[in-house]
Each structure stands twice: as structure tokens, then as C-alpha cells.
Design a protein around this motif. Structure first.
Motif, PDB file in Angstrom:
ATOM      1  N   VAL A  22       0.856  -1.189   0.000  1.00  0.00           N
ATOM      2  CA  VAL A  22       0.000   0.000   0.000  1.00  0.00           C
ATOM      3  C   VAL A  22       0.891   1.237   0.000  1.00  0.00           C
ATOM      4  CG1 VAL A  22      -1.968  -1.050   1.192  1.00  0.00           C
ATOM      5  CG2 VAL A  22      -0.155   0.029   2.535  1.00  0.00           C
ATOM      6  N   PHE A  23       0.315   2.358  -0.349  1.00  0.00           N
ATOM      7  CA  PHE A  23       0.970   3.638  -0.149  1.00  0.00           C
ATOM      8  C   PHE A  23       0.596   4.104   1.256  1.00  0.00           C
ATOM      9  CE2 PHE A  23       0.227   3.397  -4.732  1.00  0.00           C
ATOM     10  CZ  PHE A  23       1.515   3.574  -5.200  1.00  0.00           C
ATOM     11  N   GLN A  24       1.557   4.714   1.954  1.00  0.00           N
ATOM     12  CA  GLN A  24       1.267   5.208   3.302  1.00  0.00           C
ATOM     13  C   GLN A  24       1.708   6.654   3.421  1.00  0.00           C
ATOM     14  OE1 GLN A  24       2.404   2.673   6.540  1.00  0.00           O
ATOM     15  NE2 GLN A  24       1.550   4.040   8.063  1.00  0.00           N
ATOM     16  N   LEU A  25       0.833   7.455   4.027  1.00  0.00           N
ATOM     17  CA  LEU A  25       1.090   8.866   4.286  1.00  0.00           C
ATOM     18  C   LEU A  25       1.728   9.004   5.670  1.00  0.00           C
ATOM     19  CD1 LEU A  25       0.531  11.786   3.204  1.00  0.00           C
ATOM     20  CD2 LEU A  25      -1.555  11.721   4.594  1.00  0.00           C
ATOM     21  N   TRP A  26       2.687   9.912   5.774  1.00  0.00           N
ATOM     22  CA  TRP A  26       3.407  10.160   7.034  1.00  0.00           C
ATOM     23  C   TRP A  26       3.401  11.644   7.351  1.00  0.00           C
ATOM     24  CZ3 TRP A  26       5.184   5.889   9.533  1.00  0.00           C
ATOM     25  CH2 TRP A  26       5.246   4.712   8.786  1.00  0.00           C
ATOM     26  N   THR A  56       1.714  19.597  11.257  1.00  0.00           N
ATOM     27  CA  THR A  56       2.593  18.968  10.276  1.00  0.00           C
ATOM     28  C   THR A  56       3.129  20.009   9.311  1.00  0.00           C
ATOM     29  OG1 THR A  56       1.412  16.873  10.406  1.00  0.00           O
ATOM     30  CG2 THR A  56       2.701  17.250   8.414  1.00  0.00           C
ATOM     31  N   GLY A  57       4.453  20.021   9.127  1.00  0.00           N
ATOM     32  CA  GLY A  57       5.074  20.920   8.160  1.00  0.00           C
ATOM     33  C   GLY A  57       5.353  20.229   6.838  1.00  0.00           C
ATOM     34  N   THR A  58       5.521  18.909   6.894  1.00  0.00           N
ATOM     35  CA  THR A  58       5.807  18.126   5.698  1.00  0.00           C
ATOM     36  C   THR A  58       5.106  16.779   5.799  1.00  0.00           C
ATOM     37  OG1 THR A  58       7.991  19.157   5.522  1.00  0.00           O
ATOM     38  CG2 THR A  58       7.647  17.130   4.269  1.00  0.00           C
ATOM     39  N   TYR A  59       4.540  16.356   4.691  1.00  0.00           N
ATOM     40  CA  TYR A  59       3.975  15.009   4.575  1.00  0.00           C
ATOM     41  C   TYR A  59       4.866  14.214   3.623  1.00  0.00           C
ATOM     42  CZ  TYR A  59      -0.374  16.424   6.854  1.00  0.00           C
ATOM     43  OH  TYR A  59      -1.309  16.873   7.765  1.00  0.00           O
ATOM     44  N   ALA A  60       4.901  12.903   3.822  1.00  0.00           N
ATOM     45  CA  ALA A  60       5.651  12.013   2.941  1.00  0.00           C
ATOM     46  C   ALA A  60       4.758  10.837   2.570  1.00  0.00           C
ATOM     47  CB  ALA A  60       6.912  11.500   3.633  1.00  0.00           C
ATOM     48  N   ILE A  61       5.056  10.214   1.433  1.00  0.00           N
ATOM     49  CA  ILE A  61       4.369   8.988   1.006  1.00  0.00           C
ATOM     50  C   ILE A  61       5.426   7.936   0.727  1.00  0.00           C
ATOM     51  CG2 ILE A  61       2.921   7.895  -0.748  1.00  0.00           C
ATOM     52  CD1 ILE A  61       1.574  10.614  -1.179  1.00  0.00           C
ATOM     53  N   THR A  62       5.216   6.751   1.301  1.00  0.00           N
ATOM     54  CA  THR A  62       6.099   5.613   1.061  1.00  0.00           C
ATOM     55  C   THR A  62       5.266   4.422   0.608  1.00  0.00           C
ATOM     56  OG1 THR A  62       5.906   4.861   3.352  1.00  0.00           O
ATOM     57  CG2 THR A  62       7.783   6.296   2.839  1.00  0.00           C
ATOM     58  N   ILE A  63       5.946   3.389   0.132  1.00  0.00           N
ATOM     59  CA  ILE A  63       5.306   2.114  -0.171  1.00  0.00           C
ATOM     60  C   ILE A  63       5.598   1.189   1.004  1.00  0.00           C
ATOM     61  CG2 ILE A  63       5.266   0.118  -1.713  1.00  0.00           C
ATOM     62  CD1 ILE A  63       6.191   2.034  -3.961  1.00  0.00           C
ATOM     63  N   ASN A  73       9.530   3.006   5.358  1.00  0.00           N
ATOM     64  CA  ASN A  73      10.585   2.356   4.577  1.00  0.00           C
ATOM     65  C   ASN A  73      11.147   3.413   3.627  1.00  0.00           C
ATOM     66  OD1 ASN A  73      12.184   0.944   2.813  1.00  0.00           O
ATOM     67  ND2 ASN A  73      10.688  -0.662   2.399  1.00  0.00           N
ATOM     68  N   LEU A  74      12.235   4.045   4.005  1.00  0.00           N
ATOM     69  CA  LEU A  74      12.769   5.161   3.220  1.00  0.00           C
ATOM     70  C   LEU A  74      13.362   4.723   1.885  1.00  0.00           C
ATOM     71  CD1 LEU A  74      14.262   7.356   6.066  1.00  0.00           C
ATOM     72  CD2 LEU A  74      12.032   7.531   4.936  1.00  0.00           C
ATOM     73  N   THR A  75      13.627   3.424   1.720  1.00  0.00           N
ATOM     74  CA  THR A  75      14.086   2.951   0.408  1.00  0.00           C
ATOM     75  C   THR A  75      12.951   2.971  -0.596  1.00  0.00           C
ATOM     76  OG1 THR A  75      13.679   0.605   0.888  1.00  0.00           O
ATOM     77  CG2 THR A  75      15.857   1.487   1.452  1.00  0.00           C
ATOM     78  N   LYS A  76      11.705   3.094  -0.099  1.00  0.00           N
ATOM     79  CA  LYS A  76      10.545   3.160  -0.982  1.00  0.00           C
ATOM     80  C   LYS A  76       9.791   4.482  -0.781  1.00  0.00           C
ATOM     81  CE  LYS A  76       9.929  -1.738  -1.672  1.00  0.00           C
ATOM     82  NZ  LYS A  76       8.964  -2.840  -1.779  1.00  0.00           N
ATOM     83  N   LEU A  77      10.553   5.546  -0.569  1.00  0.00           N
ATOM     84  CA  LEU A  77       9.986   6.887  -0.448  1.00  0.00           C
ATOM     85  C   LEU A  77       9.530   7.362  -1.817  1.00  0.00           C
ATOM     86  CD1 LEU A  77       9.517   9.501   1.280  1.00  0.00           C
ATOM     87  CD2 LEU A  77      11.841  10.155   0.612  1.00  0.00           C
TER      88      LEU A  77
END
Length: 83
Positions: A22-26, A56-63, A73-77
Motif C-alpha cells: 500500500v501507499f502510506q502517508l506520514w 505537520t510541516g511536511t507530509y511524505a508517502i512511502t510504499i 521504509n525510506l528505500t521506498k519513499l
């Protein structure tokens, strides 16, 4: 009166992922470990509702694996977005 805050993201051109991913929001905040938020699939929907995290100042999406993760999992950022 309780204030309800919502976030929406527009998804386009996400990479293909396996059936068990899945994609996950952080939520990324200074001095705090990444906070896990919504998980979603790239199902062709352009705009989807996702969790809101105050400050929140920044959002990220990973797999991540299906069901999501407690740490990214930062290898799948996929991306980061400042707000």
C-alpha cells in the motif's frame, strides 16, 4: 463545538505496487519520529481523503506492506510535500 480537520490528496502517476503493498502517508515534524497516517491504493481516484495531523510541516508517502507500518521504509519513499 469540535472542529473537524480533513486532508485530501490528489494522486496521479503513482508507481505500480504489488498486491501485498500500500501507499502510506506520514506526518513529518521537527524533532519527532515520523507519524504513520492513512494507507491507500492507487486505484485511479484522483482525490482521496487522508488523515490530518495538526502541526505537520511536511507530509511524505512511502510504499509499505499491506496494513501499513509504524516506521517508514525510506528505500521506498515516493515523495515529500511541504505545507
Amino acid at each position: 463545538m469540535k472542529i473537524v480537520r480533513e486532508n485530501y490528496i490528489q494522486i496521479r502517476k503513482l508507481p505500480l505496487i504489488a498486491d501485498n503493498e500500500v501507499f502510506q502517508l506520514w506526518s513529518l515534524k521537527d524533532g519527532v519520529n515520523p507519524i504513520p497516517l492513512s494507507t491507500f491504493r492507487g486505484d485511479g481516484t484522483d482525490i482521496i481523503p487522508v488523515d490530518f495531523e495538526n502541526g505537520t510541516g511536511t507530509y511524505a508517502i512511502t510504499i509499505e506492506p499491506s496494513g501499513g507500518s509504524l516506521t517508514p521504509n525510506l528505500t521506498k519513499l515516493i515523495c515529500t510535500v511541504g505545507v
